[in-house]
Motif scaffolding. Structure first.
Motif, PDB file in Angstrom:
ATOM      1  N   GLU A  88       0.860  -1.271  -0.029  1.00 26.00           N
ATOM      2  CA  GLU A  88       0.141   0.240  -0.023  1.00 26.00           C
ATOM      3  C   GLU A  88       1.015   1.112   0.107  1.00 26.00           C
ATOM      4  OE1 GLU A  88      -3.120   0.314  -0.754  1.00 26.00           O
ATOM      5  OE2 GLU A  88      -2.910  -2.191  -0.863  1.00 26.00           O
ATOM      6  N   SER A  89       2.119   1.172   0.720  1.00 28.80           N
ATOM      7  CA  SER A  89       2.801   2.619   0.649  1.00 28.80           C
ATOM      8  C   SER A  89       3.394   2.881  -0.740  1.00 28.80           C
ATOM      9  CB  SER A  89       3.742   2.431   2.169  1.00 28.80           C
ATOM     10  OG  SER A  89       4.938   1.697   1.601  1.00 28.80           O
ATOM     11  N   LEU A  90       3.832   1.935  -1.232  1.00 26.45           N
ATOM     12  CA  LEU A  90       4.272   1.840  -2.587  1.00 26.45           C
ATOM     13  C   LEU A  90       3.270   2.531  -3.489  1.00 26.45           C
ATOM     14  CD1 LEU A  90       6.676  -1.006  -3.387  1.00 26.45           C
ATOM     15  CD2 LEU A  90       7.334   1.588  -2.871  1.00 26.45           C
ATOM     16  N   LYS A  91       2.253   1.664  -3.435  1.00 25.64           N
ATOM     17  CA  LYS A  91       1.061   2.019  -4.350  1.00 25.64           C
ATOM     18  C   LYS A  91       0.635   3.722  -4.180  1.00 25.64           C
ATOM     19  CE  LYS A  91      -1.025  -2.060  -5.564  1.00 25.64           C
ATOM     20  NZ  LYS A  91      -1.974  -3.154  -4.870  1.00 25.64           N
ATOM     21  N   LYS A  92       0.803   4.111  -2.841  1.00 26.90           N
ATOM     22  CA  LYS A  92       0.618   5.680  -2.497  1.00 26.90           C
ATOM     23  C   LYS A  92       1.477   6.438  -3.394  1.00 26.90           C
ATOM     24  CE  LYS A  92      -1.696   6.139   2.096  1.00 26.90           C
ATOM     25  NZ  LYS A  92      -1.261   5.975   3.173  1.00 26.90           N
ATOM     26  N   GLU A  93       2.794   6.079  -3.210  1.00 26.74           N
ATOM     27  CA  GLU A  93       3.731   6.928  -3.852  1.00 26.74           C
ATOM     28  C   GLU A  93       3.558   6.987  -5.386  1.00 26.74           C
ATOM     29  OE1 GLU A  93       8.129   6.577  -3.050  1.00 26.74           O
ATOM     30  OE2 GLU A  93       7.405   5.417  -1.119  1.00 26.74           O
ATOM     31  N   MET A  94       3.200   5.874  -5.844  1.00 19.41           N
ATOM     32  CA  MET A  94       2.728   5.587  -7.444  1.00 19.41           C
ATOM     33  C   MET A  94       1.733   6.629  -7.926  1.00 19.41           C
ATOM     34  SD  MET A  94       3.312   1.674  -8.219  1.00 19.41           S
ATOM     35  CE  MET A  94       2.972   1.822 -10.054  1.00 19.41           C
ATOM     36  N   LEU A  95       0.746   6.805  -6.823  1.00 19.87           N
ATOM     37  CA  LEU A  95      -0.556   7.541  -7.292  1.00 19.87           C
ATOM     38  C   LEU A  95       0.057   9.030  -7.253  1.00 19.87           C
ATOM     39  CD1 LEU A  95      -3.408   6.051  -5.172  1.00 19.87           C
ATOM     40  CD2 LEU A  95      -2.986   5.894  -7.784  1.00 19.87           C
ATOM     41  N   LEU A  96       1.269   9.253  -6.493  1.00 19.39           N
ATOM     42  CA  LEU A  96       1.703  10.640  -6.510  1.00 19.39           C
ATOM     43  C   LEU A  96       2.737  11.057  -7.968  1.00 19.39           C
ATOM     44  CD1 LEU A  96       2.773  10.933  -2.833  1.00 19.39           C
ATOM     45  CD2 LEU A  96       0.590  12.057  -3.699  1.00 19.39           C
ATOM     46  N   GLY A  97       2.887  10.028  -8.464  1.00 20.32           N
ATOM     47  CA  GLY A  97       3.767  10.135  -9.570  1.00 20.32           C
ATOM     48  C   GLY A  97       5.157  10.046  -9.527  1.00 20.32           C
ATOM     49  N   LYS A  98       5.576   9.671  -8.070  1.00 22.56           N
ATOM     50  CA  LYS A  98       6.824   9.894  -7.866  1.00 22.56           C
ATOM     51  C   LYS A  98       7.753   8.470  -8.404  1.00 22.56           C
ATOM     52  CE  LYS A  98       6.597  12.056  -3.437  1.00 22.56           C
ATOM     53  NZ  LYS A  98       6.600  11.579  -1.972  1.00 22.56           N
ATOM     54  N   LEU A  99       9.035   8.686  -8.770  1.00 20.22           N
ATOM     55  CA  LEU A  99       9.748   7.495  -8.992  1.00 20.22           C
ATOM     56  C   LEU A  99       9.885   6.625  -7.567  1.00 20.22           C
ATOM     57  CD1 LEU A  99      12.445   8.651 -11.585  1.00 20.22           C
ATOM     58  CD2 LEU A  99      10.596   7.080 -12.016  1.00 20.22           C
ATOM     59  N   LEU A 100       9.960   5.351  -7.661  1.00 20.96           N
ATOM     60  CA  LEU A 100      10.035   4.582  -6.376  1.00 20.96           C
ATOM     61  C   LEU A 100      11.629   4.502  -6.234  1.00 20.96           C
ATOM     62  CD1 LEU A 100       7.196   2.142  -6.907  1.00 20.96           C
ATOM     63  CD2 LEU A 100       7.001   4.506  -6.098  1.00 20.96           C
ATOM     64  N   ASP A 101      11.791   3.927  -5.027  1.00 19.53           N
ATOM     65  CA  ASP A 101      13.237   3.595  -4.342  1.00 19.53           C
ATOM     66  C   ASP A 101      14.004   2.644  -5.546  1.00 19.53           C
ATOM     67  OD1 ASP A 101      15.361   3.293  -2.265  1.00 19.53           O
ATOM     68  OD2 ASP A 101      14.727   1.398  -2.548  1.00 19.53           O
ATOM     69  N   LYS A 113      -1.968  16.583 -11.024  1.00 15.96           N
ATOM     70  CA  LYS A 113      -0.765  16.690 -10.084  1.00 15.96           C
ATOM     71  C   LYS A 113       0.181  15.566 -10.068  1.00 15.96           C
ATOM     72  CE  LYS A 113      -0.265  18.039  -5.415  1.00 15.96           C
ATOM     73  NZ  LYS A 113      -0.743  17.536  -3.785  1.00 15.96           N
ATOM     74  N   ALA A 114      -0.230  14.333 -10.401  1.00 17.49           N
ATOM     75  CA  ALA A 114       0.669  13.215 -10.494  1.00 17.49           C
ATOM     76  C   ALA A 114       1.388  13.254 -12.054  1.00 17.49           C
ATOM     77  CB  ALA A 114      -0.102  11.944 -10.258  1.00 17.49           C
ATOM     78  N   ILE A 115       0.653  13.873 -12.851  1.00 16.94           N
ATOM     79  CA  ILE A 115       1.144  13.888 -14.249  1.00 16.94           C
ATOM     80  C   ILE A 115       2.512  14.873 -14.556  1.00 16.94           C
ATOM     81  CG2 ILE A 115       0.766  14.562 -16.769  1.00 16.94           C
ATOM     82  CD1 ILE A 115      -2.198  13.390 -16.417  1.00 16.94           C
ATOM     83  N   ASN A 116       2.053  16.025 -13.551  1.00 14.71           N
ATOM     84  CA  ASN A 116       3.160  17.063 -13.517  1.00 14.71           C
ATOM     85  C   ASN A 116       4.297  16.446 -13.003  1.00 14.71           C
ATOM     86  OD1 ASN A 116       1.801  18.862 -15.034  1.00 14.71           O
ATOM     87  ND2 ASN A 116       0.890  19.808 -13.428  1.00 14.71           N
ATOM     88  N   CYS A 117       4.141  15.591 -11.816  1.00 18.39           N
ATOM     89  CA  CYS A 117       5.369  15.281 -11.063  1.00 18.39           C
ATOM     90  C   CYS A 117       6.005  13.969 -12.034  1.00 18.39           C
ATOM     91  CB  CYS A 117       4.562  14.280  -9.854  1.00 18.39           C
ATOM     92  SG  CYS A 117       6.108  13.735  -8.654  1.00 18.39           S
ATOM     93  N   ARG A 118       5.221  13.442 -12.671  1.00 17.33           N
ATOM     94  CA  ARG A 118       6.004  12.446 -13.341  1.00 17.33           C
ATOM     95  C   ARG A 118       6.823  13.069 -14.600  1.00 17.33           C
ATOM     96  NH1 ARG A 118       0.723   9.502 -14.352  1.00 17.33           N
ATOM     97  NH2 ARG A 118       1.409   8.251 -16.003  1.00 17.33           N
ATOM     98  N   PHE A 119       6.275  14.389 -15.253  1.00 11.57           N
ATOM     99  CA  PHE A 119       7.085  14.989 -16.288  1.00 11.57           C
ATOM    100  C   PHE A 119       8.258  15.330 -15.561  1.00 11.57           C
ATOM    101  CE2 PHE A 119       3.107  16.727 -18.764  1.00 11.57           C
ATOM    102  CZ  PHE A 119       3.122  15.144 -19.256  1.00 11.57           C
ATOM    103  N   GLU A 120       8.223  15.946 -14.158  1.00 12.44           N
ATOM    104  CA  GLU A 120       9.351  16.690 -13.719  1.00 12.44           C
ATOM    105  C   GLU A 120      10.425  15.394 -13.384  1.00 12.44           C
ATOM    106  OE1 GLU A 120      10.245  19.766 -12.570  1.00 12.44           O
ATOM    107  OE2 GLU A 120       8.982  20.030 -14.053  1.00 12.44           O
TER     108      GLU A 120
END
Ligand code: ADP
Length: 172
Positions: free
Chosen positions: A36-49, A123-130
């Protein structure tokens, strides 16, 4: 390689079908396996560890594979690219080439809006672009310098036209 919405998965699956290769997407694998915690990060559009991603890919590649694999969504950071090059140098894997699908943010935004995956919010799309600009794009130079063949593909075309460009390079 390519920004979110550039067409990596669509084209990766098509090429896998044409060549009778397997297709492996880190994003797909994570969506089906992540906690669940990884899924949350994915929803924010962040790259994972990096360590977790490398571990996931390493485990997948270590399995018995009868066919070559199209890697979709990996590597996405310098640490991941360095791991890949290290494996290449050890001879545990070989890489035919890298398809770099190029498309502008304006073009892919519309595609992502119509796809509507849970991580396709503004928000997540902009984060993934960054993340793409800051972390993923710079590794292309590293891959080129490591003597991988990187092919630039114009991704701002129809699925069929992008596929034709990719086939002209990878289908002999
Ligand atoms: P897209 O390319 O459209 O952003 P993906 O399905 O390839 O979609 O990836 C979705 C999410 O999975 C990313 O935003 C990220 O959180 C995670 N992810 C996938 N591959 C990686 C990777 N190699 N390194 C770090 N995070 C990754």
């Amino acid at each position: 390689m390519g920004i979110a919405g550039a067409g990596k998965s669509v084209q990766g699956k098509l090429l896998a079908k044409t060549l009778d290769y397997d297709w492996m997407s880190t994003g797909e694998l994570l969506r089906s396996q992540a906690n669940e915690s990884l899924k949350k990060e994915m929803l924010l559009g962040k790259l994972l560890d990096d360590d977790q991603i490398i571990n996931l890919v390493e485990k997948y590649l270590a399995k018995e594979h009868e066919r070559p694999i199209i890697l979709d969504g990996f590597p996405r950071s310098l640490a991941q690219a360095e791991w890949l090059i290290k494996e290449l140098e050890k001879g545990t894997i070989q890489v035919e080439g890298v398809a770099n699908i190029i498309a502008s943010e304006e073009v892919v935004k519309d595609r992502l809006a119509s796809r509507g995956r849970p991580d396709d919010t503004n928000k997540a799309i902009n984060c993934r672009f960054e993340e793409y600009k800051n972390t993923t794009l710079p590794i292309l130079e590293y891959l080129r310098n490591s003597h991988l063949k990187v092919y630039d593909i114009n991704g701002e075309q129809t699925v069929e036209n992008v596929q034709a460009q990719i086939n002209s390079i990878f289908v002999k």
